[in-house]
Design a protein around this motif. Sequence first.
Motif, PDB file in Angstrom:
ATOM      1  N   LEU A   1     -12.248  57.051 -33.467  1.00 53.58           N
ATOM      2  CA  LEU A   1     -12.428  55.599 -33.771  1.00 53.58           C
ATOM      3  C   LEU A   1     -13.850  55.326 -34.067  1.00 53.58           C
ATOM      4  O   LEU A   1     -13.905  54.611 -34.838  1.00 53.58           O
ATOM      5  CB  LEU A   1     -12.064  55.088 -32.097  1.00 53.58           C
ATOM      6  CG  LEU A   1     -10.765  55.317 -31.815  1.00 53.58           C
ATOM      7  CD1 LEU A   1     -10.622  54.799 -30.192  1.00 53.58           C
ATOM      8  CD2 LEU A   1      -9.895  54.135 -32.570  1.00 53.58           C
ATOM      9  N   LEU A   2     -14.931  55.951 -33.574  1.00 53.66           N
ATOM     10  CA  LEU A   2     -16.213  55.680 -33.848  1.00 53.66           C
ATOM     11  C   LEU A   2     -16.327  56.069 -35.419  1.00 53.66           C
ATOM     12  O   LEU A   2     -17.133  55.218 -36.326  1.00 53.66           O
ATOM     13  CB  LEU A   2     -17.204  56.355 -33.098  1.00 53.66           C
ATOM     14  CG  LEU A   2     -17.387  56.103 -31.860  1.00 53.66           C
ATOM     15  CD1 LEU A   2     -18.501  56.988 -31.171  1.00 53.66           C
ATOM     16  CD2 LEU A   2     -17.508  54.490 -31.559  1.00 53.66           C
ATOM     17  N   ARG A   3     -15.807  57.317 -35.844  1.00 55.84           N
ATOM     18  CA  ARG A   3     -15.874  57.645 -37.283  1.00 55.84           C
ATOM     19  C   ARG A   3     -15.234  56.713 -38.323  1.00 55.84           C
ATOM     20  O   ARG A   3     -15.716  56.470 -39.325  1.00 55.84           O
ATOM     21  CB  ARG A   3     -15.210  58.936 -37.246  1.00 55.84           C
ATOM     22  CG  ARG A   3     -15.445  59.773 -38.793  1.00 55.84           C
ATOM     23  CD  ARG A   3     -16.565  60.725 -38.583  1.00 55.84           C
ATOM     24  NE  ARG A   3     -16.617  61.484 -39.633  1.00 55.84           N
ATOM     25  CZ  ARG A   3     -17.654  62.225 -40.141  1.00 55.84           C
ATOM     26  NH1 ARG A   3     -18.633  62.400 -39.125  1.00 55.84           N
ATOM     27  NH2 ARG A   3     -17.894  62.858 -41.160  1.00 55.84           N
ATOM     28  N   GLN A   4     -14.166  55.864 -37.592  1.00 57.50           N
ATOM     29  CA  GLN A   4     -13.463  54.889 -38.636  1.00 57.50           C
ATOM     30  C   GLN A   4     -14.007  53.610 -38.554  1.00 57.50           C
ATOM     31  O   GLN A   4     -13.448  52.777 -39.128  1.00 57.50           O
ATOM     32  CB  GLN A   4     -11.979  55.163 -38.472  1.00 57.50           C
ATOM     33  CG  GLN A   4     -11.469  56.633 -38.572  1.00 57.50           C
ATOM     34  CD  GLN A   4     -11.591  57.063 -39.973  1.00 57.50           C
ATOM     35  OE1 GLN A   4     -12.665  57.395 -40.566  1.00 57.50           O
ATOM     36  NE2 GLN A   4     -10.500  57.398 -40.626  1.00 57.50           N
ATOM     37  N   GLY A   5     -15.106  53.515 -37.838  1.00 57.15           N
ATOM     38  CA  GLY A   5     -15.580  52.045 -37.839  1.00 57.15           C
ATOM     39  C   GLY A   5     -15.084  51.277 -36.928  1.00 57.15           C
ATOM     40  O   GLY A   5     -15.399  50.099 -36.669  1.00 57.15           O
TER      41      GLY A   5
ATOM     42  N   ALA B   1     -10.885  46.764 -33.493  1.00 59.92           N
ATOM     43  CA  ALA B   1     -10.847  47.356 -35.049  1.00 59.92           C
ATOM     44  C   ALA B   1     -11.968  46.511 -36.115  1.00 59.92           C
ATOM     45  O   ALA B   1     -12.644  45.662 -35.473  1.00 59.92           O
ATOM     46  CB  ALA B   1      -9.572  46.992 -35.398  1.00 59.92           C
ATOM     47  N   PRO B   2     -12.439  47.079 -37.031  1.00 54.54           N
ATOM     48  CA  PRO B   2     -13.309  46.537 -37.668  1.00 54.54           C
ATOM     49  C   PRO B   2     -13.050  45.218 -38.177  1.00 54.54           C
ATOM     50  O   PRO B   2     -14.050  44.631 -38.527  1.00 54.54           O
ATOM     51  CB  PRO B   2     -13.155  47.528 -39.212  1.00 54.54           C
ATOM     52  CG  PRO B   2     -12.823  48.806 -38.534  1.00 54.54           C
ATOM     53  CD  PRO B   2     -11.835  48.403 -37.519  1.00 54.54           C
ATOM     54  N   ASP B   3     -11.731  44.836 -37.941  1.00 50.85           N
ATOM     55  CA  ASP B   3     -11.599  43.262 -38.589  1.00 50.85           C
ATOM     56  C   ASP B   3     -11.488  42.390 -37.369  1.00 50.85           C
ATOM     57  O   ASP B   3     -11.373  41.141 -37.465  1.00 50.85           O
ATOM     58  CB  ASP B   3      -9.972  43.223 -39.228  1.00 50.85           C
ATOM     59  CG  ASP B   3      -8.850  43.742 -38.441  1.00 50.85           C
ATOM     60  OD1 ASP B   3      -9.216  43.895 -37.312  1.00 50.85           O
ATOM     61  OD2 ASP B   3      -7.896  43.638 -39.015  1.00 50.85           O
ATOM     62  N   GLY B   4     -11.865  42.961 -36.120  1.00 51.38           N
ATOM     63  CA  GLY B   4     -11.897  42.025 -35.056  1.00 51.38           C
ATOM     64  C   GLY B   4     -10.937  42.225 -34.115  1.00 51.38           C
ATOM     65  O   GLY B   4     -10.998  41.649 -33.106  1.00 51.38           O
ATOM     66  N   ARG B   5      -9.735  42.661 -34.558  1.00 48.58           N
ATOM     67  CA  ARG B   5      -8.484  42.788 -33.656  1.00 48.58           C
ATOM     68  C   ARG B   5      -8.870  43.623 -32.402  1.00 48.58           C
ATOM     69  O   ARG B   5      -9.408  44.814 -32.447  1.00 48.58           O
ATOM     70  CB  ARG B   5      -7.463  43.297 -34.421  1.00 48.58           C
ATOM     71  CG  ARG B   5      -6.766  42.069 -35.369  1.00 48.58           C
ATOM     72  CD  ARG B   5      -5.374  42.610 -35.869  1.00 48.58           C
ATOM     73  NE  ARG B   5      -5.717  43.679 -36.622  1.00 48.58           N
ATOM     74  CZ  ARG B   5      -4.893  44.528 -37.217  1.00 48.58           C
ATOM     75  NH1 ARG B   5      -3.587  44.212 -36.939  1.00 48.58           N
ATOM     76  NH2 ARG B   5      -5.002  45.594 -38.036  1.00 48.58           N
TER      77      ARG B   5
ATOM     78  N   GLY C   1      -1.560  47.932 -39.704  1.00 51.64           N
ATOM     79  CA  GLY C   1      -2.821  47.912 -40.685  1.00 51.64           C
ATOM     80  C   GLY C   1      -4.415  48.291 -39.917  1.00 51.64           C
ATOM     81  O   GLY C   1      -5.349  48.119 -40.566  1.00 51.64           O
ATOM     82  N   LEU C   2      -4.060  49.143 -38.973  1.00 50.32           N
ATOM     83  CA  LEU C   2      -5.133  49.578 -38.433  1.00 50.32           C
ATOM     84  C   LEU C   2      -5.675  50.866 -39.244  1.00 50.32           C
ATOM     85  O   LEU C   2      -5.113  51.814 -39.787  1.00 50.32           O
ATOM     86  CB  LEU C   2      -5.025  50.438 -37.112  1.00 50.32           C
ATOM     87  CG  LEU C   2      -4.560  49.779 -35.723  1.00 50.32           C
ATOM     88  CD1 LEU C   2      -4.182  50.379 -34.649  1.00 50.32           C
ATOM     89  CD2 LEU C   2      -5.888  48.622 -35.571  1.00 50.32           C
ATOM     90  N   PRO C   3      -6.888  50.793 -39.663  1.00 51.88           N
ATOM     91  CA  PRO C   3      -7.611  51.589 -40.654  1.00 51.88           C
ATOM     92  C   PRO C   3      -8.088  53.051 -39.997  1.00 51.88           C
ATOM     93  O   PRO C   3      -9.347  53.256 -40.096  1.00 51.88           O
ATOM     94  CB  PRO C   3      -8.779  50.900 -41.386  1.00 51.88           C
ATOM     95  CG  PRO C   3      -9.253  49.864 -40.054  1.00 51.88           C
ATOM     96  CD  PRO C   3      -8.028  49.676 -39.235  1.00 51.88           C
ATOM     97  N   LEU C   4      -7.225  53.730 -39.448  1.00 52.49           N
ATOM     98  CA  LEU C   4      -7.531  54.906 -38.684  1.00 52.49           C
ATOM     99  C   LEU C   4      -7.559  55.972 -39.717  1.00 52.49           C
ATOM    100  O   LEU C   4      -8.181  57.042 -39.429  1.00 52.49           O
ATOM    101  CB  LEU C   4      -6.608  55.214 -37.648  1.00 52.49           C
ATOM    102  CG  LEU C   4      -6.309  54.430 -36.592  1.00 52.49           C
ATOM    103  CD1 LEU C   4      -5.476  54.583 -35.710  1.00 52.49           C
ATOM    104  CD2 LEU C   4      -7.975  54.722 -35.641  1.00 52.49           C
ATOM    105  N   GLY C   5      -6.878  55.809 -40.976  1.00 53.06           N
ATOM    106  CA  GLY C   5      -6.900  57.080 -42.016  1.00 53.06           C
ATOM    107  C   GLY C   5      -5.892  57.805 -41.860  1.00 53.06           C
ATOM    108  O   GLY C   5      -6.054  59.045 -42.644  1.00 53.06           O
TER     109      GLY C   5
END
Length: 390
Positions: free
Chosen positions: A90-94, A116-120, A355-359
Amino acid sequence: MCADQADEEPITAFDDIPREGQEPASHLIGQFDYLNSSGRPEAAAVRGLVDAWLLGYPAFHRPDLIRRLRSRDDVSHRSALFELMLHALLLRQGFTIVEIEPRLPNGKAPDFLVEAPDGRRFYLEATLASGIDNVAAGADRRMREALQAIDDVQSPDFFLHLHTRGTPNQPIATARLRRAVQRFIDELDYDQAVERAEAGQPPAPVWRHTEHGAHFRIHPVAKNIRRREGRAIGGRMLPGGVIRPEIAIKSAVEGKAGRYGDIGLPLVIAVNALEEFARPDDAIDALFGTTGVIVSPDGGARRVRNRDGAWRGPGGPVYTRSSAVLFVARFSAWNVGQISMSLILNPWARSPIAGLPLGVEVREVLEGRLQTQPGQSLRETFGLPEGWPE
């Protein structure tokens, strides 16, 4: 650097001890104890990665996590390691870890409250899907003790190919078992075994033993190089049977999905499936239902999904508080370089979390069909070289 900084102890889960052993783990040593003591270069690389992950873990919660990582109980160790990896991912992906073990209105506490990076925000809960209850765990421990007894015999001329069936319902007399196998090995004739093998005949006699419901059969195979040191067991053939990894996965998801009540935020359940043949498709079966075939009177056939999933039962959608499952099969610190994760989204979730940017790979129902979007491997996510940890 000030004196206080110079004297500050490094953050590590491991002991400062000499390490020389190059052998694979025995059947009895716990996963942490082996990683802590092994002198193999690969073990050093794994220890380095675990400690790097620990650096990013909040200092207040770090001692308890290290205590669990160091547990001789493999379940506790693997659980703590899985949580640590998820935190690092999680930290690695922001993402931001807002709180560790946030207390909910019903008194329960999931592992993380995440932003999440978008605030959610969402809750993340980690679990192991082993399919092993306390009775099975005890039988497994007794079997491992028996295997270690066989592996401890001195067999300089033969590899022991072991076939097992059943599990012991009582402790096996391991000292007596070891002596019996040792006598069998000592009476074998190496030259005769080689001659028989070259003639296409069975190379040596077969040893059999039954005790407390467990059956053992040993086929000795002559070594190419005699007097070679190392473990006695050269291979083990497991009994056949029907493998159903989706059952353990479903049970793990249902146990967590119904645990927290109305939480007001999405809940992501991270599942580490430990069964040998578990894969992402088993997670799909566990969540959406197993597959079957309907045969019509005219002989036609079509595939269907049964209504026996954690998210889709006989009456329709269930456990809708579970927004997604973050799935991985057989994760350990040793195989970070070889495995990937899948984020499977619940189309019936009360609180969707798309849409979670976990990669990672994403599996999502779009226009009525389950679609797959490829993602990175854990090796790529953590920036590890190919072939790591070797």
